[in-house]
Design a protein around this motif. Sequence first.
Motif, PDB file in Angstrom:
ATOM      1  N   VAL A   6       0.833  -1.204   0.000  1.00  0.00           N
ATOM      2  CA  VAL A   6       0.000   0.000   0.000  1.00  0.00           C
ATOM      3  C   VAL A   6       0.869   1.256   0.000  1.00  0.00           C
ATOM      4  CG1 VAL A   6      -1.652   1.334   1.380  1.00  0.00           C
ATOM      5  CG2 VAL A   6      -1.981  -1.117   1.065  1.00  0.00           C
ATOM      6  N   THR A   7       1.947   1.247   0.773  1.00  0.00           N
ATOM      7  CA  THR A   7       2.843   2.394   0.817  1.00  0.00           C
ATOM      8  C   THR A   7       3.525   2.621  -0.522  1.00  0.00           C
ATOM      9  OG1 THR A   7       3.239   1.960   3.150  1.00  0.00           O
ATOM     10  CG2 THR A   7       4.803   3.395   2.048  1.00  0.00           C
ATOM     11  N   THR A   8       3.942   1.555  -1.175  1.00  0.00           N
ATOM     12  CA  THR A   8       4.581   1.674  -2.481  1.00  0.00           C
ATOM     13  C   THR A   8       3.603   2.219  -3.522  1.00  0.00           C
ATOM     14  OG1 THR A   8       6.013  -0.189  -1.928  1.00  0.00           O
ATOM     15  CG2 THR A   8       5.855   0.408  -4.242  1.00  0.00           C
ATOM     16  N   VAL A   9       2.399   1.718  -3.526  1.00  0.00           N
ATOM     17  CA  VAL A   9       1.386   2.198  -4.465  1.00  0.00           C
ATOM     18  C   VAL A   9       1.094   3.675  -4.208  1.00  0.00           C
ATOM     19  CG1 VAL A   9      -1.048   1.985  -5.137  1.00  0.00           C
ATOM     20  CG2 VAL A   9       0.364  -0.055  -4.884  1.00  0.00           C
ATOM     21  N   PHE A  10       0.983   4.054  -2.938  1.00  0.00           N
ATOM     22  CA  PHE A  10       0.741   5.458  -2.616  1.00  0.00           C
ATOM     23  C   PHE A  10       1.925   6.325  -3.051  1.00  0.00           C
ATOM     24  CE2 PHE A  10       0.931   9.093   0.330  1.00  0.00           C
ATOM     25  CZ  PHE A  10      -0.280   9.680   0.006  1.00  0.00           C
ATOM     26  N   GLY A  11       3.143   5.830  -2.889  1.00  0.00           N
ATOM     27  CA  GLY A  11       4.327   6.567  -3.326  1.00  0.00           C
ATOM     28  C   GLY A  11       4.325   6.813  -4.823  1.00  0.00           C
ATOM     29  N   PHE A  12       4.000   5.788  -5.611  1.00  0.00           N
ATOM     30  CA  PHE A  12       3.912   5.955  -7.062  1.00  0.00           C
ATOM     31  C   PHE A  12       2.793   6.923  -7.438  1.00  0.00           C
ATOM     32  CE2 PHE A  12       6.113   1.722  -7.475  1.00  0.00           C
ATOM     33  CZ  PHE A  12       7.284   2.267  -7.992  1.00  0.00           C
ATOM     34  N   PHE A  13       1.682   6.836  -6.710  1.00  0.00           N
ATOM     35  CA  PHE A  13       0.559   7.742  -6.960  1.00  0.00           C
ATOM     36  C   PHE A  13       0.969   9.193  -6.727  1.00  0.00           C
ATOM     37  CE2 PHE A  13      -3.230   9.978  -5.266  1.00  0.00           C
ATOM     38  CZ  PHE A  13      -4.001   9.945  -6.414  1.00  0.00           C
ATOM     39  N   VAL A  14       1.723   9.438  -5.659  1.00  0.00           N
ATOM     40  CA  VAL A  14       2.172  10.793  -5.355  1.00  0.00           C
ATOM     41  C   VAL A  14       3.178  11.274  -6.394  1.00  0.00           C
ATOM     42  CG1 VAL A  14       3.448  12.182  -3.669  1.00  0.00           C
ATOM     43  CG2 VAL A  14       1.669  10.635  -2.903  1.00  0.00           C
ATOM     44  N   LEU A  15       4.037  10.386  -6.896  1.00  0.00           N
ATOM     45  CA  LEU A  15       4.980  10.771  -7.944  1.00  0.00           C
ATOM     46  C   LEU A  15       4.270  11.179  -9.228  1.00  0.00           C
ATOM     47  CD1 LEU A  15       7.853   8.160  -7.593  1.00  0.00           C
ATOM     48  CD2 LEU A  15       8.000  10.616  -7.232  1.00  0.00           C
ATOM     49  N   ASN A  17       0.957  12.091  -9.507  1.00  0.00           N
ATOM     50  CA  ASN A  17      -0.003  13.169  -9.302  1.00  0.00           C
ATOM     51  C   ASN A  17       0.221  13.805  -7.928  1.00  0.00           C
ATOM     52  OD1 ASN A  17      -2.139  14.867  -9.474  1.00  0.00           O
ATOM     53  ND2 ASN A  17      -3.692  13.283  -9.794  1.00  0.00           N
ATOM     54  N   PRO A  18       1.175  14.730  -7.805  1.00  0.00           N
ATOM     55  CA  PRO A  18       1.506  15.276  -6.486  1.00  0.00           C
ATOM     56  C   PRO A  18       0.376  16.077  -5.832  1.00  0.00           C
ATOM     57  CG  PRO A  18       2.936  16.202  -8.185  1.00  0.00           C
ATOM     58  CD  PRO A  18       2.023  15.246  -8.847  1.00  0.00           C
ATOM     59  N   GLY A  19      -0.456  16.708  -6.620  1.00  0.00           N
ATOM     60  CA  GLY A  19      -1.563  17.483  -6.048  1.00  0.00           C
ATOM     61  C   GLY A  19      -2.552  16.612  -5.303  1.00  0.00           C
ATOM     62  N   ALA A  20      -2.927  15.509  -5.907  1.00  0.00           N
ATOM     63  CA  ALA A  20      -3.868  14.594  -5.265  1.00  0.00           C
ATOM     64  C   ALA A  20      -3.234  13.934  -4.044  1.00  0.00           C
ATOM     65  CB  ALA A  20      -4.339  13.536  -6.247  1.00  0.00           C
ATOM     66  N   PHE A  22      -1.005  15.302  -2.083  1.00  0.00           N
ATOM     67  CA  PHE A  22      -1.023  16.321  -1.030  1.00  0.00           C
ATOM     68  C   PHE A  22      -2.404  16.413  -0.396  1.00  0.00           C
ATOM     69  CE2 PHE A  22      -1.809  20.769   0.168  1.00  0.00           C
ATOM     70  CZ  PHE A  22      -0.872  20.876   1.186  1.00  0.00           C
ATOM     71  N   LEU A  23      -3.441  16.409  -1.228  1.00  0.00           N
ATOM     72  CA  LEU A  23      -4.800  16.497  -0.694  1.00  0.00           C
ATOM     73  C   LEU A  23      -5.155  15.275   0.145  1.00  0.00           C
ATOM     74  CD1 LEU A  23      -6.828  18.040  -3.655  1.00  0.00           C
ATOM     75  CD2 LEU A  23      -6.191  19.108  -1.490  1.00  0.00           C
ATOM     76  N   SER A  24      -4.670  14.105  -0.245  1.00  0.00           N
ATOM     77  CA  SER A  24      -4.973  12.911   0.544  1.00  0.00           C
ATOM     78  C   SER A  24      -4.271  12.956   1.895  1.00  0.00           C
ATOM     79  CB  SER A  24      -4.606  11.643  -0.218  1.00  0.00           C
ATOM     80  OG  SER A  24      -3.212  11.585  -0.428  1.00  0.00           O
ATOM     81  N   VAL A  25      -3.044  13.469   1.941  1.00  0.00           N
ATOM     82  CA  VAL A  25      -2.343  13.601   3.220  1.00  0.00           C
ATOM     83  C   VAL A  25      -3.057  14.621   4.108  1.00  0.00           C
ATOM     84  CG1 VAL A  25      -0.191  14.356   4.305  1.00  0.00           C
ATOM     85  CG2 VAL A  25      -0.125  12.836   2.339  1.00  0.00           C
TER      86      VAL A  25
END
Length: 59
Positions: A6-15, A17-20, A22-25
């Motif tokens: 889950v952390t790896t998938v979230f990391g790729f997602f942030v790479l 689409n950084p805006g989304a 940031f909003l999720s954090v």
Amino acid sequence: MLTGIVTTVFGFFVLVNPGAGFLSVVGLLATYAAVSGVLLIASGIKLRRRATSSVMTAH
């Protein structure tokens, strides 16, 4: 194992689409703050009721 995936998938997602990301954090922090606040208020009410009760137990 699941946490790592889950952390790896979230990391790729942030790479990608950084805006989304940031909003999720921000959403996670807001949820934590709201839940923590509700629990603190409930604890305060419980302690106030216990302090004003006529029977005080000694431990």
